[in-house]
Design a protein around this motif. Structure first.
Motif, PDB file in Angstrom:
ATOM      1  N   ASP A 461       0.829  -1.209   0.000  1.00  0.00           N
ATOM      2  CA  ASP A 461       0.000   0.000   0.000  1.00  0.00           C
ATOM      3  C   ASP A 461       0.861   1.256   0.000  1.00  0.00           C
ATOM      4  O   ASP A 461       0.560   2.231  -0.696  1.00  0.00           O
ATOM      5  CB  ASP A 461      -0.928  -0.011   1.214  1.00  0.00           C
ATOM      6  N   LEU A 462       1.929   1.254   0.786  1.00  0.00           N
ATOM      7  CA  LEU A 462       2.829   2.414   0.796  1.00  0.00           C
ATOM      8  C   LEU A 462       3.503   2.603  -0.557  1.00  0.00           C
ATOM      9  O   LEU A 462       3.817   3.726  -0.955  1.00  0.00           O
ATOM     10  CB  LEU A 462       3.890   2.247   1.884  1.00  0.00           C
ATOM     11  N   ASN A 463       3.716   1.507  -1.274  1.00  0.00           N
ATOM     12  CA  ASN A 463       4.352   1.561  -2.587  1.00  0.00           C
ATOM     13  C   ASN A 463       3.397   2.107  -3.650  1.00  0.00           C
ATOM     14  O   ASN A 463       3.821   2.443  -4.753  1.00  0.00           O
ATOM     15  CB  ASN A 463       4.836   0.158  -2.979  1.00  0.00           C
ATOM     16  N   GLY A 464       2.114   2.144  -3.319  1.00  0.00           N
ATOM     17  CA  GLY A 464       1.130   2.618  -4.285  1.00  0.00           C
ATOM     18  C   GLY A 464       0.736   1.573  -5.301  1.00  0.00           C
ATOM     19  O   GLY A 464       0.206   1.885  -6.362  1.00  0.00           O
ATOM     20  N   GLY A 465       0.950   0.329  -5.004  1.00  0.00           N
ATOM     21  CA  GLY A 465       0.640  -0.769  -5.915  1.00  0.00           C
ATOM     22  C   GLY A 465       1.531  -1.956  -5.622  1.00  0.00           C
ATOM     23  O   GLY A 465       2.285  -1.965  -4.653  1.00  0.00           O
ATOM     24  N   GLU A 466       1.444  -2.967  -6.480  1.00  0.00           N
ATOM     25  CA  GLU A 466       2.213  -4.182  -6.269  1.00  0.00           C
ATOM     26  C   GLU A 466       3.706  -3.890  -6.192  1.00  0.00           C
ATOM     27  O   GLU A 466       4.230  -3.055  -6.926  1.00  0.00           O
ATOM     28  CB  GLU A 466       1.945  -5.188  -7.385  1.00  0.00           C
ATOM     29  N   LEU A 467       4.394  -4.588  -5.312  1.00  0.00           N
ATOM     30  CA  LEU A 467       5.845  -4.463  -5.195  1.00  0.00           C
ATOM     31  C   LEU A 467       6.499  -5.044  -6.448  1.00  0.00           C
ATOM     32  O   LEU A 467       6.071  -6.071  -6.973  1.00  0.00           O
ATOM     33  CB  LEU A 467       6.335  -5.188  -3.946  1.00  0.00           C
ATOM     34  N   THR A 468       7.544  -4.375  -6.922  1.00  0.00           N
ATOM     35  CA  THR A 468       8.170  -4.795  -8.171  1.00  0.00           C
ATOM     36  C   THR A 468       9.052  -6.022  -8.012  1.00  0.00           C
ATOM     37  O   THR A 468       9.356  -6.692  -8.987  1.00  0.00           O
ATOM     38  CB  THR A 468       9.010  -3.654  -8.762  1.00  0.00           C
ATOM     39  N   ASP A 469       9.482  -6.316  -6.795  1.00  0.00           N
ATOM     40  CA  ASP A 469      10.350  -7.466  -6.559  1.00  0.00           C
ATOM     41  C   ASP A 469       9.566  -8.523  -5.792  1.00  0.00           C
ATOM     42  O   ASP A 469       8.569  -8.226  -5.122  1.00  0.00           O
ATOM     43  CB  ASP A 469      11.584  -7.051  -5.757  1.00  0.00           C
ATOM     44  N   ASP A 470      10.021  -9.764  -5.898  1.00  0.00           N
ATOM     45  CA  ASP A 470       9.413 -10.839  -5.120  1.00  0.00           C
ATOM     46  C   ASP A 470       9.672 -10.624  -3.649  1.00  0.00           C
ATOM     47  O   ASP A 470      10.689 -10.039  -3.257  1.00  0.00           O
ATOM     48  CB  ASP A 470       9.975 -12.200  -5.549  1.00  0.00           C
ATOM     49  N   VAL A 471       8.756 -11.117  -2.835  1.00  0.00           N
ATOM     50  CA  VAL A 471       8.898 -11.018  -1.376  1.00  0.00           C
ATOM     51  C   VAL A 471       8.706 -12.395  -0.782  1.00  0.00           C
ATOM     52  O   VAL A 471       7.713 -13.081  -1.058  1.00  0.00           O
ATOM     53  CB  VAL A 471       7.859 -10.044  -0.781  1.00  0.00           C
ATOM     54  N   ALA A 472       9.664 -12.803   0.046  1.00  0.00           N
ATOM     55  CA  ALA A 472       9.524 -14.018   0.841  1.00  0.00           C
ATOM     56  C   ALA A 472       9.833 -13.667   2.290  1.00  0.00           C
ATOM     57  O   ALA A 472      10.729 -12.853   2.557  1.00  0.00           O
ATOM     58  CB  ALA A 472      10.470 -15.124   0.329  1.00  0.00           C
ATOM     59  N   ALA A 473       9.090 -14.264   3.201  1.00  0.00           N
ATOM     60  CA  ALA A 473       9.324 -14.013   4.625  1.00  0.00           C
ATOM     61  C   ALA A 473       8.915 -15.250   5.411  1.00  0.00           C
ATOM     62  O   ALA A 473       7.928 -15.921   5.061  1.00  0.00           O
ATOM     63  CB  ALA A 473       8.545 -12.805   5.116  1.00  0.00           C
TER      64      ALA A 473
END
Length: 478
Positions: A461-473
Motif C-alpha cells: 500500500d505504501l508503494n502505491g501498488g504491487e511491489l516490483t520485486d518478489d517477497v519471501a518471509a
C-alpha cells in the motif's frame, strides 16, 4: 551490508527489423503459425470474376514486362534479392486488409476479382512472382498470402515444398493455397500441412475470395489465441512446479516452535523470481532456518534458487553449517549459474536445541527482526556480514551469536519487502520503515502468518501498488 537491487539486469537492445513496414493502414493482429491441423475441404469459388489490376505496395510502380520474372530473379528496381527470412508479427489496428498473391504467371492469365472486407473497404492486393520477391513484400501490414501451389520448387519430390517454404518464411500470416481444378486433393493436403484453406484457380469469385481471405485471417487469429492459451497453461504449470521447489514443507517434527511463511511474486513483471527459503531440524535438536534471493527474475533464476535450497538442506542434514556450508553453496552457484554476474544473498540461523540462543550468518542479506518476550521488535546486528554468494571467489562468512531467551519470535525476509517506495517519490521503505510496520502490527495483536501478510500488504500500500520485486518471509516463534 545488504546487496541492494536484486532486480532484472537490462538485456541487450533488440536489433531493428531489416525490413521496415510500409505506411499502409494498420492491420489486425496475427500471431505465430501453428503449423499443424486438418481443417477439412477448402472453399470452392464459383462464378466469373472481374479482372482488376493488382495494387502494388505504396511508392512502387508496376514493373515493366520481363522485370523480375522467373523464380529467384530479383526485381532490378530494388537491387539484389534479399535474404528470405521469417517475417515479423503483423501489427495491430483497424484498416484495409492486404493480400499478397504469390504466383508465377508471366502471361497474366490469372484474374484477381475485386474484393471487399467485412466493412466494405477494398482488400488491397500485392503480387510476387516467387518466394524471393515475397520475402521483400511480407511486411507487417500483410494479413494473408494466396500462394500458387504450381510455383517451381527446389524439391521436385515434394509437391508441397513451396508451401512448406512459405510457411517457414511467413509463420505469422494466414495462408491460402491456390490449386488447379483437377488437384483438389492437393489443396486438401495443403490444409493438412498448415494452410488455413485452399481455393481453385479457375473458379475465383470476388465474393467467395473476399470471404476466404477474411475467414483465413480470423482462423489464424483463433489458432494463435488457442496456442497462446495452451502455452500460458504450460508456463503456469512450470511455474507451479518451480514454486513448489522454492517453497518447501519445513522439516520441524519434534521442535517446540511455531512456523509461518509468506511468499508473493513480483507481479509487475509477471515472472517467477529467485526468492527461496527452508527450515529443517537435525537429529541433535538444532533448528536450522534459511532464506535467500537469487539476483534477477525468471525461470533460470527460480531454478537456481531451487538448486541452492535443496543443496542447503542436504548439506545441513549432513552436518555442515556456517562458513563451510556457505562456501560449498557458493561452489554450487558458480557451477550452476548461466551468467557469471549472477549472485545470491542468504541469511542462515541455527537455533540451539534448548531454543534460547542462535548462531546467524549473513551473506549480503538484510538482518532478521527479533522480538524477545513482550518487548519491541528490533533488528539483529547487520555486522559482521559476508559477501553475497558468487561475488568473491574466497569469501568468508563469520557467525554471530544471538541470545533469544525463553520466549521470542524471529522474522527472516528478502529485500523485496524493504525496497518498495513510499509514495510517488524516490524514498524507499527500508529496514527501519519495515520495522515500524512490524511493531505496529504486533502491537495490534497480530502473530504468525497474519503478521507476515499484514506487513507485506502494508508495504504494498505504501508503494502505491504491487511491489516490483518478489517477497519471501518466514517467522519462527517460541
Amino acid at each position: 551490508m545488504p546487496v541492494p537491487g536484486n532486480g532484472n539486469r537490462p538485456g541487450p537492445a533488440q536489433a531493428p527489423s531489416s525490413t521496415a513496414p510500409r505506411p499502409h493502414p494498420a492491420p489486425v493482429t496475427l500471431g505465430d503459425h501453428p503449423r499443424a491441423g486438418l481443417y477439412g475441404a477448402g472453399l470452392l469459388a464459383h462464378g466469373a470474376g472481374l479482372a482488376v489490376t493488382p495494387v502494388p505496395p505504396s511508392g512502387d510502380t508496376p514493373p515493366e514486362p520481363g522485370e523480375g520474372e522467373g523464380p529467384g530473379k530479383p526485381d532490378p528496381r530494388h537491387g539484389a534479392a534479399p535474404d528470405i527470412t521469417p517475417s515479423a508479427t503483423p501489427a495491430t489496428g483497424a484498416g484495409h486488409l492486404t493480400l499478397l498473391l504469390v504466383e508465377n504467371d508471366p502471361a497474366g492469365a490469372l484474374s484477381i476479382p475485386e474484393m471487399l472486407d467485412a466493412s466494405g473497404k477494398p482488400i488491397r492486393v500485392r503480387t510476387a512472382r516467387n518466394l524471393t520477391e515475397a520475402a521483400r513484400l511480407l511486411t507487417d501490414d500483410v494479413h494473408c498470402v494466396l500462394l500458387d501451389l504450381n510455383l517451381p520448387a527446389a524439391d521436385d519430390d515434394d509437391p508441397l515444398a513451396v508451401l512448406r517454404r512459405l510457411l517457414d518464411l511467413a509463420p505469422h500470416h494466414a495462408v491460402l493455397a491456390l490449386t488447379a481444378s483437377e488437384d483438389v486433393e492437393g489443396g486438401a493436403e495443403a490444409v493438412r500441412v498448415g494452410a488455413q484453406d485452399f481455393l481453385v484457380r479457375d473458379e475465383l469469385d470476388g465474393r467467395v475470395l473476399s470471404r476466404a481471405v477474411r475467414y483465413a485471417v480470423e482462423r489464424k487469429r483463433a489458432d494463435t489465441a488457442q496456442r497462446q492459451l495452451a502455452e500460458g497453461r504450460l508456463r503456469a504449470q512450470e511455474n507451479a512446479r518451480l514454486e513448489r521447489g522454492l517453497l518447501p514443507t519445513p522439516l520441524l517434527e519434534g521442535a517446540a516452535l511455531r512456523f509461518a511463511a509468506h511468499y508473493r511474486p513480483g507481479r509487475s513483471r509477471a515472472l517467477l523470481g529467485g526468492d527461496f527459503y527452508d527450515t529443517v531440524r537435525t537429529p541433535d535438536g538444532t533448528v536450522h532456518a534459511m532464506i535467500g534471493d537469487v539476483s534477477g527474475h525468471g525461470p533460470d533464476e527460480a531454478a537456481l534458487g531451487v538448486e541452492l535450497r535443496i543443496a542447503w538442506r542436504a548439506l545441513t542434514l549432513a552436518g555442515l553449517s556456517g562458513d563451510r556450508l556457505l562456501a560449498t553453496l557458493q561452489e554450487v552457484l558458480e557451477h550452476e549459474r548461466e551468467d557469471e554476474e549472477t549472485f545470491a544473498t542468504l541469511c542462515t540461523v541455527d537455533i540451539a536445541p534448548d531454543g534460547r540462543s542462535a548462531a546467524m550468518c549473513l551473506a549480503g542479506h538484510p538482518a532478521p527482526v527479533v522480538r524477545r518476550g513482550g518487548g519491541r521488535a528490533e533488528l539483529l546486528p547487520q555486522e559482521p556480514c559476508g559477501p553475497a554468494l558468487g561475488l568473491l571467489p574466497r569469501g568468508r562468512w563469520p557467525r554471530t551469536q544471538v541470545g533469544l531467551g525463553p520466549e521470542w519470535s524471529l522474522m527472516l525476509y528478502t529485500d523485496g519487502l524493504i525496497e518498495g517506495r513510499i509514495g510517488a517519490g524516490s524514498l524507499r521503505l527500508g529496514q527501519e520503515g519495515m520495522l515500524a510496520l512490524v511493531r505496529e502490527h504486533q502491537g495490534a495483536g497480530l502473530r504468525g502468518a497474519e503478521l507476515l501478510e499484514s506487513t507485506v500488504h502494508a508495504a504494498r500500500d505504501l508503494n502505491g501498488g504491487e511491489l516490483t520485486d518478489d517477497v519471501a518471509a518466514i517467522l519462527l516463534a517460541r
